[in-house]
Design an enzyme around this catalytic site. Structure first.
Site, PDB file in Angstrom:
ATOM      1  N   LYS A  59       0.831  -1.211   0.000  1.00  0.00           N
ATOM      2  CA  LYS A  59       0.000   0.000   0.000  1.00  0.00           C
ATOM      3  C   LYS A  59       0.865   1.260   0.000  1.00  0.00           C
ATOM      4  CE  LYS A  59      -2.126  -1.075   3.812  1.00  0.00           C
ATOM      5  NZ  LYS A  59      -1.488  -2.383   4.013  1.00  0.00           N
ATOM      6  N   THR A  60       1.816   1.289   0.925  1.00  0.00           N
ATOM      7  CA  THR A  60       2.674   2.468   1.010  1.00  0.00           C
ATOM      8  C   THR A  60       3.484   2.605  -0.270  1.00  0.00           C
ATOM      9  OG1 THR A  60       2.777   2.215   3.397  1.00  0.00           O
ATOM     10  CG2 THR A  60       4.474   3.581   2.397  1.00  0.00           C
ATOM     11  N   ASP A  85      -1.798   7.987   3.634  1.00  0.00           N
ATOM     12  CA  ASP A  85      -1.416   6.635   4.062  1.00  0.00           C
ATOM     13  C   ASP A  85      -2.023   6.355   5.441  1.00  0.00           C
ATOM     14  OD1 ASP A  85      -0.268   4.145   4.032  1.00  0.00           O
ATOM     15  OD2 ASP A  85       1.815   4.833   4.173  1.00  0.00           O
ATOM     16  N   GLU A  86      -2.164   5.084   5.805  1.00  0.00           N
ATOM     17  CA  GLU A  86      -2.678   4.684   7.127  1.00  0.00           C
ATOM     18  C   GLU A  86      -4.015   5.365   7.430  1.00  0.00           C
ATOM     19  OE1 GLU A  86      -1.149   2.369   8.879  1.00  0.00           O
ATOM     20  OE2 GLU A  86       0.999   2.457   8.368  1.00  0.00           O
ATOM     21  N   GLN A 105      -5.721  -3.038  10.769  1.00  0.00           N
ATOM     22  CA  GLN A 105      -4.599  -2.448  11.490  1.00  0.00           C
ATOM     23  C   GLN A 105      -4.971  -1.160  12.220  1.00  0.00           C
ATOM     24  OE1 GLN A 105      -0.561  -2.712   9.645  1.00  0.00           O
ATOM     25  NE2 GLN A 105      -1.700  -3.307   7.829  1.00  0.00           N
ATOM     26  N   ARG A 145       4.846  -7.475  11.036  1.00  0.00           N
ATOM     27  CA  ARG A 145       6.076  -6.705  10.832  1.00  0.00           C
ATOM     28  C   ARG A 145       7.232  -7.623  10.443  1.00  0.00           C
ATOM     29  NH1 ARG A 145       3.957  -2.936   9.270  1.00  0.00           N
ATOM     30  NH2 ARG A 145       2.148  -4.265   9.501  1.00  0.00           N
TER      31      ARG A 145
HETATM   32  P1  ATP Z   1       1.684  -2.122   6.010  1.00  0.00           P
HETATM   33  O1  ATP Z   1       0.239  -2.512   5.996  1.00  0.00           O
HETATM   34  O2  ATP Z   1       2.449  -2.882   7.006  1.00  0.00           O
HETATM   35  O3  ATP Z   1       1.864  -0.648   6.061  1.00  0.00           O
HETATM   36  P2  ATP Z   1       2.054  -1.965   3.160  1.00  0.00           P
HETATM   37  O4  ATP Z   1       0.836  -2.546   2.536  1.00  0.00           O
HETATM   38  O5  ATP Z   1       2.167  -0.510   3.189  1.00  0.00           O
HETATM   39  O6  ATP Z   1       2.277  -2.602   4.597  1.00  0.00           O
HETATM   40  P3  ATP Z   1       4.643  -1.874   1.935  1.00  0.00           P
HETATM   41  O7  ATP Z   1       5.397  -1.498   3.138  1.00  0.00           O
HETATM   42  O8  ATP Z   1       4.372  -0.872   0.886  1.00  0.00           O
HETATM   43  O9  ATP Z   1       3.281  -2.591   2.370  1.00  0.00           O
HETATM   44  O10 ATP Z   1       5.340  -3.127   1.239  1.00  0.00           O
HETATM   45  C1  ATP Z   1       5.781  -4.232   1.993  1.00  0.00           C
HETATM   46  C2  ATP Z   1       7.085  -4.773   1.431  1.00  0.00           C
HETATM   47  O11 ATP Z   1       6.850  -5.386   0.164  1.00  0.00           O
HETATM   48  C3  ATP Z   1       8.105  -3.687   1.208  1.00  0.00           C
HETATM   49  O12 ATP Z   1       9.382  -4.189   1.500  1.00  0.00           O
HETATM   50  C4  ATP Z   1       7.947  -3.407  -0.288  1.00  0.00           C
HETATM   51  O13 ATP Z   1       9.115  -2.872  -0.841  1.00  0.00           O
HETATM   52  C5  ATP Z   1       7.652  -4.790  -0.850  1.00  0.00           C
HETATM   53  N1  ATP Z   1       6.860  -4.749  -2.106  1.00  0.00           N
HETATM   54  C6  ATP Z   1       5.625  -4.269  -2.263  1.00  0.00           C
HETATM   55  N2  ATP Z   1       5.207  -4.407  -3.540  1.00  0.00           N
HETATM   56  C7  ATP Z   1       6.203  -4.994  -4.213  1.00  0.00           C
HETATM   57  C8  ATP Z   1       6.398  -5.389  -5.584  1.00  0.00           C
HETATM   58  N3  ATP Z   1       5.465  -5.237  -6.522  1.00  0.00           N
HETATM   59  N4  ATP Z   1       7.578  -5.967  -5.900  1.00  0.00           N
HETATM   60  C9  ATP Z   1       8.538  -6.152  -4.965  1.00  0.00           C
HETATM   61  N5  ATP Z   1       8.425  -5.798  -3.675  1.00  0.00           N
HETATM   62  C10 ATP Z   1       7.273  -5.219  -3.294  1.00  0.00           C
HETATM   63 MG    MG Z   2       2.347   0.847   4.823  1.00  0.00          MG
END
Ligand code: ATP
Ligand code: MG
Length: 723
Positions: free
Chosen positions: A38-39, A224-225, A255, A607
């Site tokens: 997402k981020t 975000d969040e 979350q 995490r």
């Molecule tokens: P959270 O809910 O914990 O905030 P999130 O959904 O924001 O998580 P991110 O932190 O953006 O998730 O991504 C999680 C991990 O996966 C990071 O290390 C990110 O770089 C990796 N990642 C996400 N998408 C891809 C992709 N398409 N290819 C490779 N790595 C990815």
């Molecule tokens: Mg995130």
């Protein structure tokens, strides 16, 4: 550094992520589980807006949960699109509001150079207001009153509205304090954290043209969040996006962990009601964790009622089982974690900075710190000891705040006799009284000390010197490069000199902290040439706990589960897995707060990238008392096939050694009770009168008829129980 074109940016996203990152025609909700990117999508989306030329960087607003997250996002976007990233507004809600108010505050009766009060300033102000109003601070503790004002602000209830609703003694008291507190803040040209949001909302609601200007300006808004937005943040988002409606929010209802601070899950769950034309994108692939960790997390969260169901999958390997230890005591739990960390570093090539230890409340860090010190595990605590909350740092910042804004009476009061210059409480009381009576700022009263009755000749002279010094410094502020000016303030106010004279160990530490502050200022002004003192002060007051965490450091990170949001680590320990600790005892009697605890557990579990440990302890000794707890009910949420139970015989020798050292003392403390009779090798028989925790371990106080009361370090005292 080469910047990248759209195509190469898109190549780093999967098809669903790409779809979301490229959707620019109205409201967009990305609702997806942890670690699904997402981020990353939000970040890439902003980069794409810039790279494609679709939006001017200055017209993009991206909101993150912490300053640290903002910095990370800016860094990443910079790598994708180059220096154009600098113009994008990337910040927390609070920082964005502060930035808007720096331009517009005059419309609300504040000066643009308003200061931001932190928790401690707030409390001091509440205290002062209550004293002025002659209130009973025993019956209504200022801390409680402050908390109630804060709660009202979170719910967007202003002082007037609060007054109308006040019914009983307590709320009537709070209402009076609230009203006077706001008046005082305005008089001091100061805002507290919540005011930053509320005043921005007030600004927009009072001045439609101003609102329209910012609506026009921010043609793309990204948050975000989003699941953790509170009512005022929600209101702000709605106001700002009202025109273009190009609002992209990302979040995960599983979350949501800040309802205790006013966050409302409905903001994300009802997004489609607020924006019926919204496009919704779900991401289901997790890139972060092994299959085992992810499956376990899915099970934890599936037990929560009323959630939007989403299943995450991963392409990653199955990975190792989750290790679970329920140790006989807290010391053994801590010793296990320390020895396991040493093993991971020595035998498996992990670095200390790859490892994190999460707990439910800050106070739980202590036993881990003790053992880590003995086991030579480098560690840092996020949120435990905050640099900008140290006294000397706050004193010096108060000087700067005051020099920038002489109407700031709280800061003036803090520094006028710091270091001591013979301006006592009585003199101050006369001055404050005078300032109230005349309706002038405290500083004005200080300058007119000659006219103030009760201020004696000696005090007058000292006040005169102080005024001269401040006026001179305030002139110097314009002429000097700011880091040099800061040093000049430290020297000429006598602050450094007083510490040097003190010469104690503690004073040395304080001097080091001030050097650190000078370093921080130099760093800040080097990175932001052209910025003024106000920008630096703003930066220091907006540094949230999490921002002091620096991942370049080779140290294990200790932090609360709440602080861990959005982060990821190869190895995660969640400790204190006991009923009453986690879930926290205060949350166990309501269904809603139990659900929030479970979401917090989900946040913790997700995490971890490679390895996850869950540990707890059957007993913990607290000042000679032994508290016994059952294992956390959350353990049962994880199917046994994912768990590997650690039993004590698997510990290596170091674990045993550490356990012994810590455990012996703790067990010893637990084996004595007040009233026990003991026999001392030299002093003979006596009776235990107290058991306490000293700096070097548990202590025991014994009353010996022969020699009187003695305080002994339990570990080394030659005593045994008799009778
Ligand atoms: P959270 O809910 O914990 O905030 P999130 O959904 O924001 O998580 P991110 O932190 O953006 O998730 O991504 C999680 C991990 O996966 C990071 O290390 C990110 O770089 C990796 N990642 C996400 N998408 C891809 C992709 N398409 N290819 C490779 N790595 C990815
Ligand atoms: Mg995130």
């Amino acid at each position: 550094m080469s910047t990248r074109n759209e195509r190469s940016i898109l190549a780093e996203l999967n098809p669903e992520q790409r779809e979301a990152a490229l959707y620019f025609d109205g409201p967009l909700l990305i609702l997806a589980g942890a670690g699904s990117g997402k981020t990353r999508v939000l970040t890439y989306r902003v980069a794409l807006l810039v790279a494609s030329g679709r939006a001017d960087p200055g017209r993009i607003l991206a909101i993150t949960f912490t300053n640290k997250a903002a910095e990370e996002m800016r860094g990443r976007i910079h790598r994708l699109v180059g220096p154009r990233a600098a113009a994008i507004w990337i910040s927390t809600f609070h920082a964005a509001c502060a930035r808007i108010l720096r331009r517009e505050a005059e419309r609300l009766g504040y000066g643009r150079n308003f200061v931001i009060y932190d928790d401690e300033d707030q409390l001091r102000m509440v205290n002062r207001v209550m004293r002025d109003l002659d209130m009973d601070v025993k019956r209504f503790p200022p801390r409680m009153v402050r908390a109630m004002i804060e709660k009202a602000k979170i719910d967007m209830v202003d002082a007037e509205e609060y007054g109308r609703r006040a019914q009983d003694d307590l709320t009537k008291t709070v209402s009076a304090v609230y009203r006077s507190y706001q008046e005082q803040l305005l008089k001091n040209n100061a805002m507290d954290f919540d005011d930053l949001l509320l005043n921005t909302i007030a600004l927009f609601e009072l001045y439609p043209a101003v609102l329209e200007h910012y609506q026009e300006r921010f043609s793309f808004i990204n948050v975000d969040e989003y699941q953790d937005t509170n009512p005022s943040q929600y209101r702000l988002v709605r106001l700002l996006s009202g025109k273009h409606r190009n609002l992209c929010v990302v979040g995960d209802d599983d979350q949501g962990i800040y309802s205790w601070r006013g966050a409302d899950l409905r903001n994300i769950l009802e997004f489609e009601r607020d924006f019926p034309e919204a496009k919704v994108v779900r991401l289901e692939r997790n890139y972060r964790s092994t299959r085992t960790i992810l499956e376990a997390a899915n099970h934890v969260v599936s037990r929560i009622a009323g959630r939007k169901d989403k299943r995450l999958w991963t392409d990653r390997e199955e990975g190792e089982p989750i290790r679970y230890l329920f140790a006989p005591s807290g010391s053994e739990e801590a010793a296990f974690v320390a020895s396991e960390i040493n093993r991971l570093v020595e035998e498996r090539g992990y670095r200390h900075r790859d490892i994190a230890v999460f707990y439910r409340t800050n106070a739980q860090s202590r036993p881990f710190e003790e053992v880590f010190l003995r086991a030579a595990v480098p560690y840092k605590i996020v949120g435990g000891f905050k640099f900008y909350e140290r006294k000397e740092v706050k004193d010096v910042l108060a000087y700067l705040k005051f020099l920038l804004n002489p109407t700031d009476g709280i800061s003036l009061r803090r520094i006028i006799n710091e270091p001591r210059r013979g301006i006592g409480e009585t003199t101050l009381a006369y001055l404050e009284n005078y300032s109230r009576k005349e309706g002038i700022p405290l500083w004005e009263a200080v300058r007119r000390a000659g006219e103030v009755r009760g201020v004696g000749a000696a005090a007058r002279r000292k006040l005169g010197e102080f005024v001269e010094l401040m006026e001179d410094l305030s002139r110097r502020m314009e002429e000097k490069p700011l880091p040099d000016f800061l040093r000049e303030v430290l020297e000429r106010t006598g602050y450094l000199e007083a510490l040097r004279r003190e010469g104690t160990f503690e004073a040395e530490g304080r001097l080091e902290n001030l050097e650190e502050l000078l370093g921080a200022a130099a760093e800040f002004f080097a990175a932001h040439p052209g910025e003024g003192l106000d920008a630096f002060l703003e930066r220091t007051s907006l540094v949230a706990e999490i921002d002091l965490y620096d991942e370049e450091e080779g140290a294990v990170t200790l932090m609360t589960l709440h602080n861990a949001k959005g982060l990821e680590f190869p190895v995660v320990f969640i400790v204190g897995m006991e009923d009453g600790v986690f879930p926290h005892v205060r949350c166990m009697d309501s269904e809603a707060s139990m659900e929030e605890e479970r979401r917090l557990f989900y946040v913790g579990v997700t995490r971890a990238k490679d390895l996850l440990y869950l540990t707890g302890a059957a007993t913990r000794s607290q000042y000679g008392d032994l508290r016994v707890s059952p294992e956390s009910r959350f353990i049962k949420d994880i199917p046994p096939r994912y768990l590997e139970v650690v039993s004590s015989f698997q510990w290596d020798r170091e674990g045993a050694r550490l356990t012994e050292a810590v455990y012996r003392a703790e067990a010893l403390a637990a084996s004595f009770r007040v009233g026990d009779r003991v026999l001392h090798e030299v002093w003979g028989e006596g009776m235990v009168t107290a058991i306490s925790r000293g700096r070097s371990g548990p202590e025991i106080t014994v009353n010996f008829p022969a020699v009187g009361e003695k305080l002994l370090l339990l570990e080394y005292a030659p005593i045994r129980k008799v009778g």
